[in-house]
Every structure is written in C-alpha cells, then in structure tokens.
Design a protein around this motif. Sequence first.
Motif, PDB file in Angstrom:
ATOM      1  N   ASP A  69      52.238  41.524 -32.537  1.00 47.59           N
ATOM      2  CA  ASP A  69      51.401  42.477 -31.813  1.00 47.59           C
ATOM      3  C   ASP A  69      52.223  43.264 -30.804  1.00 47.59           C
ATOM      4  N   GLU A  72      53.860  45.975 -32.634  1.00 48.05           N
ATOM      5  CA  GLU A  72      52.844  46.991 -32.929  1.00 48.05           C
ATOM      6  C   GLU A  72      52.532  47.809 -31.668  1.00 48.05           C
ATOM      7  N   LEU A  73      52.479  47.139 -30.545  1.00 51.35           N
ATOM      8  CA  LEU A  73      52.222  47.824 -29.276  1.00 51.35           C
ATOM      9  C   LEU A  73      53.359  48.794 -28.950  1.00 51.35           C
ATOM     10  N   GLN A  74      54.592  48.378 -29.149  1.00 55.45           N
ATOM     11  CA  GLN A  74      55.732  49.264 -28.906  1.00 55.45           C
ATOM     12  C   GLN A  74      55.697  50.460 -29.844  1.00 55.45           C
ATOM     13  N   ARG A  75      55.344  50.226 -31.114  1.00 55.73           N
ATOM     14  CA  ARG A  75      55.257  51.317 -32.076  1.00 55.73           C
ATOM     15  C   ARG A  75      54.160  52.304 -31.656  1.00 55.73           C
ATOM     16  N   LEU A  76      53.032  51.772 -31.220  1.00 54.95           N
ATOM     17  CA  LEU A  76      51.932  52.647 -30.791  1.00 54.95           C
ATOM     18  C   LEU A  76      52.294  53.431 -29.529  1.00 54.95           C
ATOM     19  N   ARG A  77      53.013  52.785 -28.614  1.00 49.86           N
ATOM     20  CA  ARG A  77      53.445  53.511 -27.403  1.00 49.86           C
ATOM     21  C   ARG A  77      54.406  54.647 -27.762  1.00 49.86           C
ATOM     22  N   LYS A  78      55.329  54.377 -28.703  1.00 53.90           N
ATOM     23  CA  LYS A  78      56.275  55.405 -29.129  1.00 53.90           C
ATOM     24  C   LYS A  78      55.533  56.554 -29.808  1.00 53.90           C
ATOM     25  N   ARG A  79      54.577  56.216 -30.659  1.00 52.15           N
ATOM     26  CA  ARG A  79      53.780  57.248 -31.352  1.00 52.15           C
ATOM     27  C   ARG A  79      52.957  58.048 -30.343  1.00 52.15           C
ATOM     28  N   ASN A  80      52.409  57.364 -29.341  1.00 58.66           N
ATOM     29  CA  ASN A  80      51.640  58.035 -28.299  1.00 58.66           C
ATOM     30  C   ASN A  80      52.516  59.013 -27.529  1.00 58.66           C
TER      31      ASN A  80
END
Length: 126
Positions: A69, A72-80
């Motif tokens: 998770d 996944e959180l790091q990936r979502l922060r990068k995408r954000n």
Amino acid sequence: MPLFGNSFSPKKTPPRKWASLSNLHLLDRSTREVELGLDYGTPTMNLAGQSLKFENGQWVSESGSFVGDRRELQRLRKRNQQLEEENNLLRVKVDILLDMLSETTAESHLMEKELEELKQHSRRRK
C-alpha cells in the motif's frame, strides 16, 4: 431600632484543611502515571483489516502488509503531482489563449471602425 433588626450575621467559615488529602501529588510523574493510569501508549485503530498505530505524527501499519500500500501511495502521490503540473500548464495555456483572443478582438474592432470611417469618407466624395 430598625424594623426587622440586624439579626442576620453569618458565622465565619473555618479555614480549610490541606487541599488534597491524597499523597499522589507528592509522587514523581512516572509513578503518578502508573498509579493514575495516564500512560495511554500509542493510539491504534483497525481499518479494513489493517492495524495502524500513530507514531511521530503519522499513521503507520503494525503489520508488514502495508508495504504494498505504501508503494501504491507513492505512485498515487507521483501521479497527483504530475496531474497538478499538467493542470498548471493548461491554465497558463488558457490564459495565453484568452490574451490572444482579446488582442485579436480589439484589433478586429479597430479595423471595423477604420473600414466604416473609410466607407463614410468615400461616400462623401461621391
């Protein structure tokens, strides 16, 4: 002599004894926490099967399964962050396009005004 008299005179209250009869205030802080149960430990909660505890201002998983998770959180922060940068770029482009549109609209109005003046001037000559 007053009509009702001056018969009301309250008794003076006796001086109070020591504020606390407990000797817990004489103990040091750590003993007091043990005695009074003030050592709560770290706050914990269970969300969707994940056990989390609050440490250093952040919620951290107590189990090792939170690593996936976290990725996944790091990936979502990068995408954000990418989307925010793209959004800012698009805002700048819209501002530039609006400036260009207002400039061409102003030029168009000036040309129409000039054209109208030339038409009036040519009609006067005839």
